[in-house]
Motif scaffolding. Sequence first.
Motif, mmCIF file in Angstrom:
data_model
loop_
_atom_site.group_PDB
_atom_site.id
_atom_site.type_symbol
_atom_site.label_atom_id
_atom_site.label_comp_id
_atom_site.label_asym_id
_atom_site.label_seq_id
_atom_site.Cartn_x
_atom_site.Cartn_y
_atom_site.Cartn_z
ATOM 1 N N ALA A 57 0.721 -1.208 0.048
ATOM 2 C CA ALA A 57 0.133 -0.108 0.186
ATOM 3 C C ALA A 57 0.774 1.492 -0.186
ATOM 4 C CB ALA A 57 -1.034 0.069 1.279
ATOM 5 N N ALA A 58 2.071 1.129 0.723
ATOM 6 C CA ALA A 58 2.896 2.528 0.691
ATOM 7 C C ALA A 58 3.456 2.430 -0.394
ATOM 8 C CB ALA A 58 3.953 2.344 1.844
ATOM 9 N N ILE A 59 4.069 1.405 -1.219
ATOM 10 C CA ILE A 59 4.479 1.600 -2.604
ATOM 11 C C ILE A 59 3.568 2.151 -3.586
ATOM 12 C CG2 ILE A 59 5.410 0.053 -4.636
ATOM 13 C CD1 ILE A 59 7.021 -1.649 -2.304
ATOM 14 N N TYR A 60 2.267 1.661 -3.598
ATOM 15 C CA TYR A 60 1.125 2.194 -4.240
ATOM 16 C C TYR A 60 1.130 3.679 -4.237
ATOM 17 C CZ TYR A 60 -3.358 2.974 -6.298
ATOM 18 O OH TYR A 60 -4.327 3.408 -7.114
ATOM 19 N N SER A 61 1.331 4.106 -3.027
ATOM 20 C CA SER A 61 0.812 5.528 -2.917
ATOM 21 C C SER A 61 1.913 6.147 -3.224
ATOM 22 C CB SER A 61 0.705 5.682 -1.273
ATOM 23 O OG SER A 61 0.752 7.106 -0.845
ATOM 24 N N VAL A 62 3.197 5.909 -3.282
ATOM 25 C CA VAL A 62 4.370 6.688 -3.613
ATOM 26 C C VAL A 62 4.480 6.459 -5.047
ATOM 27 C CG1 VAL A 62 7.108 6.565 -3.702
ATOM 28 C CG2 VAL A 62 5.800 6.174 -1.630
ATOM 29 N N ASN A 63 4.084 5.485 -5.760
ATOM 30 C CA ASN A 63 4.169 5.471 -7.072
ATOM 31 C C ASN A 63 2.952 6.258 -7.665
ATOM 32 O OD1 ASN A 63 6.063 3.628 -7.536
ATOM 33 N ND2 ASN A 63 4.721 1.815 -7.556
ATOM 34 N N LYS A 64 1.791 6.674 -6.858
ATOM 35 C CA LYS A 64 0.760 7.261 -7.482
ATOM 36 C C LYS A 64 1.236 8.828 -7.183
ATOM 37 C CE LYS A 64 -4.005 8.841 -6.540
ATOM 38 N NZ LYS A 64 -5.047 9.098 -5.383
ATOM 39 N N ASP A 65 2.175 9.406 -6.412
ATOM 40 C CA ASP A 65 2.531 10.625 -6.174
ATOM 41 C C ASP A 65 3.667 11.025 -7.251
ATOM 42 O OD1 ASP A 65 1.092 10.896 -3.968
ATOM 43 O OD2 ASP A 65 2.696 10.463 -2.344
ATOM 44 N N ILE A 66 4.518 9.876 -7.638
ATOM 45 C CA ILE A 66 5.318 10.153 -8.599
ATOM 46 C C ILE A 66 4.640 10.429 -9.876
ATOM 47 C CG2 ILE A 66 7.069 8.789 -9.984
ATOM 48 C CD1 ILE A 66 8.066 7.492 -7.284
ATOM 49 N N GLN A 67 3.504 9.686 -10.216
ATOM 50 C CA GLN A 67 2.826 9.754 -11.578
ATOM 51 C C GLN A 67 2.425 11.228 -11.754
ATOM 52 O OE1 GLN A 67 0.475 6.460 -11.840
ATOM 53 N NE2 GLN A 67 2.133 5.095 -12.619
ATOM 54 N N ASP A 68 1.829 11.739 -10.535
ATOM 55 C CA ASP A 68 1.173 12.907 -10.506
ATOM 56 C C ASP A 68 2.367 14.194 -10.728
ATOM 57 O OD1 ASP A 68 -1.342 11.996 -9.844
ATOM 58 O OD2 ASP A 68 -1.083 12.350 -7.809
ATOM 59 N N ILE A 69 3.153 13.951 -10.033
ATOM 60 C CA ILE A 69 4.357 14.810 -10.204
ATOM 61 C C ILE A 69 4.975 14.890 -11.533
ATOM 62 C CG2 ILE A 69 6.706 15.367 -9.492
ATOM 63 C CD1 ILE A 69 6.220 14.211 -6.778
ATOM 64 N N GLU A 70 4.908 13.672 -12.235
ATOM 65 C CA GLU A 70 5.595 13.754 -13.533
ATOM 66 C C GLU A 70 4.487 14.199 -14.475
ATOM 67 O OE1 GLU A 70 6.110 9.509 -14.610
ATOM 68 O OE2 GLU A 70 8.081 9.318 -13.879
ATOM 69 N N VAL A 71 3.244 14.263 -14.247
ATOM 70 C CA VAL A 71 2.077 14.753 -15.066
ATOM 71 C C VAL A 71 2.512 16.398 -14.999
ATOM 72 C CG1 VAL A 71 -0.276 15.439 -15.150
ATOM 73 C CG2 VAL A 71 0.512 13.073 -15.071
ATOM 74 N N LYS A 72 2.608 16.810 -13.722
ATOM 75 C CA LYS A 72 2.935 18.486 -13.449
ATOM 76 C C LYS A 72 4.114 18.829 -14.233
ATOM 77 C CE LYS A 72 0.674 18.641 -9.153
ATOM 78 N NZ LYS A 72 0.604 18.689 -7.529
ATOM 79 N N ILE A 73 5.139 17.798 -14.324
ATOM 80 C CA ILE A 73 6.375 18.287 -14.759
ATOM 81 C C ILE A 73 6.126 18.313 -16.455
ATOM 82 C CG2 ILE A 73 8.790 17.497 -15.510
ATOM 83 C CD1 ILE A 73 8.743 16.314 -12.699
#
Length: 117
Positions: A57-73
Amino acid sequence: MSNLAKKLQHETQQRTNQQINTATVKKAWFSPGEKILGLLFGAFICIGSVQIISNQAAIYSVNKDIQDIEVKIQEQQKINGDLEVQVAELSTYERIWEKATKELGLQLNDNVKVVQE
């Protein structure tokens, strides 16, 4: 009753008592030590399962945050690219010359040299 009848009756009662006694004594499948070990093993399995699930669950949460940041970038890179194009359009020599002469009323003297990159 005769002595023989009493003896037979006494023997049958002893046999039935022995059968009852042997039937009621059951051997346990597991000893108490084995039961404790089994409970400990089950507890370790449960704790390990919960740990694995929480890590996932923690890994999923971090991956989701990474994808959100990549979209913003990517969005910011697109905005930066558009602004670079706009800067290139606004900094052309002809546009600057037109602004200087028509809007600001400046004149080009022979003493001024134009430096280009």
